[in-house]
Design an enzyme around this catalytic site. Structure first.
Site, mmCIF file in Angstrom:
data_model
loop_
_atom_site.group_PDB
_atom_site.id
_atom_site.type_symbol
_atom_site.label_atom_id
_atom_site.label_comp_id
_atom_site.label_asym_id
_atom_site.label_seq_id
_atom_site.Cartn_x
_atom_site.Cartn_y
_atom_site.Cartn_z
ATOM 1 N N TYR A 248 0.816 -1.212 0.000
ATOM 2 C CA TYR A 248 0.000 0.000 0.000
ATOM 3 C C TYR A 248 0.854 1.269 0.000
ATOM 4 O O TYR A 248 1.857 1.357 0.712
ATOM 5 C CB TYR A 248 -0.917 0.031 1.211
ATOM 6 N N HIS B 28 -1.816 -12.395 1.103
ATOM 7 C CA HIS B 28 -2.480 -11.284 0.419
ATOM 8 C C HIS B 28 -2.983 -11.655 -0.973
ATOM 9 O O HIS B 28 -2.274 -12.233 -1.786
ATOM 10 C CB HIS B 28 -1.483 -10.123 0.302
#
Length: 372
Positions: free
Chosen positions: A57, A117
Site C-alpha cells: 500500500y 495477500h
C-alpha cells in the site's frame, strides 16, 4: 461504537475497521503523514479497534505510517492487521524475511492478524509449494503473529478450495457489497466461511468509491433518508456473517461520517423495503458498468504512462449517461487508451482479473465515437 464477534476467536472487534490503502496524500502523491496519523488516532479514540494495512500500500509506505500512528500507547488499544505479499516470495525463506521487515516498519513485535495477500489460484499453488501455512504457524509459535488468515480475489470455487485446504484459518477477507453478490467469493463465500467458524472481514464495501458517489440515476433509487455511503455500509452490517468492514478513509470528514454510521449499526437493521431498493440498484448498476475496476492501483505505474484506473473511470461514465463529461476528462489525459502496448504487466497485478489490454482497445474505440 458497536462491536461484533470475530469468528471463533472469541474477540470483539469494532463494526468499522480503518483501512490504510487510501490514506490522505500530498500533491506529490506521498502520504500526508500528519493528517493520516491524526485520523487513525482519532478513529481509535472513538472506538475503532482494527487497523488494516499491507506491504504494497502507498508504494510500500503505508506500514511505516501506520507504525508511527500506533506509537504513544495506540498499539495497545487496537488490533493490527497486515499482509504477506505472496507474489514477492521467490523462495520459502522470503516469508520470514518479509515478516521481520514488516514488524520493523510497524514498530511492533507482533501482528494480531496476518493475511496471505490477494490469493488466487496461482498464488494458492505457491502457498502449497512453499508450505506458507506451516511458516505462518511457526511465526505464531514465535509470537510474531497471532491469527492466521488470507485475503481473496478469484472465483468461489478457488475460495472454497483454500478454506478447505487448512482447518486452522481464523479469518478471511473478501470483496463484497450490494453489487458484488456473485462476484469472486460473493455471498456464497461469505456464508461458507462463516459456517466454518471463520471471521469474515469485508473490503471494498463501496466498490472503490463507486457506491459513495453513484451516477445520478442510480442515486435516485435510494430514499433520501441516508447517504449513499450509509446505505452501502448498512447493507453489510445487516448481515450476521460480516465480522467487520474496512473503509479506506482519505479525509477527516469520511472518518467522522463512518464513525457515525458505525455507531448505529446492527444485525437486522435493513428493512424489507430497503432490501428491494438494493436489488433495484444492483440491476441498474449491472446495466451500466463496463469494467469492474475498483481503483486499487495495483496495476500502476504503467510503463507506457497510462492512468489505467483513470481511463476506466471515464469509460464507465460513458455507460452512465455522462458521455460528454467523460469525453472531456478523457481528452484532458496526457496518455490515451490507444497508447496501451499490451505488455500485460498490469494484468498480472490486477486482483479483479480484468483483461486490461483488451478493455483499452474498447475504451479507445468508444471515446473516438463520442462527439463533443
Amino acid at each position: 461504537m458497536q462491536y461484533r464477534n470475530f469468528g471463533k476467536t472469541g474477540l470483539k472487534v469494532s463494526a468499522l475497521g480503518f483501512g490504510a490503502m487510501r490514506l490522505p496524500v500530498k500533491e506529490d502523491k506521498t502520504i500526508d503523514e500528519a493528517r493520516a496519523i491524526a485520523m487513525i488516532r482519532h478513529a481509535i479514540d472513538m472506538g475503532v479497534n482494527y487497523v488494516d494495512t499491507a506491504y504494497p500500500y502507498h508504494q510500500e509506505q503505508s506500514e511505516r505510517v501506520v507504525g508511527k500512528a500506533l506509537q504513544d500507547g495506540y498499539r495497545e488499544k487496537t488490533y493490527l492487521a497486515t499482509k504477506c505479499p505472496v507474489w514477492k516470495l521467490e523462495k520459502p525463506e522470503d516469508f520470514d524475511r518479509i515478516l521481520d521487515e514488516q514488524l520493523e516498519k510497524l514498530r511492533t513485535d507482533h501482528v494480531d492478524f496476518y493475511l496471505l495477500h490477494a490469493l488466487s489460484q496461482d498464488r494458492f499453488e505457491k502457498i502449497k509449494e512453499f508450505d506458507l501455512v506451516g511458516r505462518m504457524e511457526k511465526a505464531r509459535e514465535a509470537g510474531k503473529i497471532r491469527y492466521l488468515g488470507f485475503s481473496f480475489h478469484d472465483s468461489y470455487e478457488v475460495f472454497q478450495d483454500i478454506i478447505d485446504y487448512y482447518d486452522g484459518w481464523d479469518f478471511c477477507q473478501i470483496q463484497y457489497n450490494y453489487i458484488d453478490l456473485e462476484h469472486q467469493a460473493g455471498r456464497k463465500g461469505l456464508q461458507y466461511a462463516a459456517e466454518k467458524g471463520l471471521a469474515v472481514v469485508i473490503m471494498e464495501p463501496l466498490l472503490g468509491g463507486k457506491l459513495a458517489n453513484p451516477a445520478p440515476h442510480l442515486k435516485a433509487v435510494f430514499p433520501e433518508a441516508k447517504t449513499p455511503v450509509e446505505y452501502a455500509l448498512d447493507f453489510l452490517w445487516d448481515q450476521p456473517e460480516v465480522s467487520l468492514l474496512l473503509s479506506g478513509m482519505s479525509d477527516e470528514q469520511q472518518v467522522e461520517d463512518n464513525l457515525t454510521y458505525a455507531s448505529r449499526s446492527s444485525v437486522g437493521m435493513v428493512t424489507e423495503e430497503e432490501k428491494e431498493v438494493y436489488r433495484k440498484a444492483k440491476e441498474i448498476y449491472d446495466s451500466m458498468a463496463l469494467v469492474g475496476c475498483t481503483g486499487c492501483r495495483y496495476c500502476m505505474p504503467c510503463p507506457f504512462g497510462l492512468d489505467i484506473p483513470g481511463i476506466f473511470t471515464q469509460y464507465n461514465r460513458t455507460a452512465a449517461h455522462q458521455e460528454k463529461e467523460a469525453k472531456e476528462a478523457y481528452e484532458a489525459m496526457a496518455v490515451k487508451a490507444d497508447a496501451c502496448r499490451a505488455c500485460h504487466h498490469c494484468e498480472k497485478e490486477c486482483p479483479q482479473m480484468i483483461k486490461i489490454s483488451e478493455v483499452m482497445k474498447d475504451a479507445a474505440a468508444a471515446f473516438q465515437k463520442i462527439q463533443l
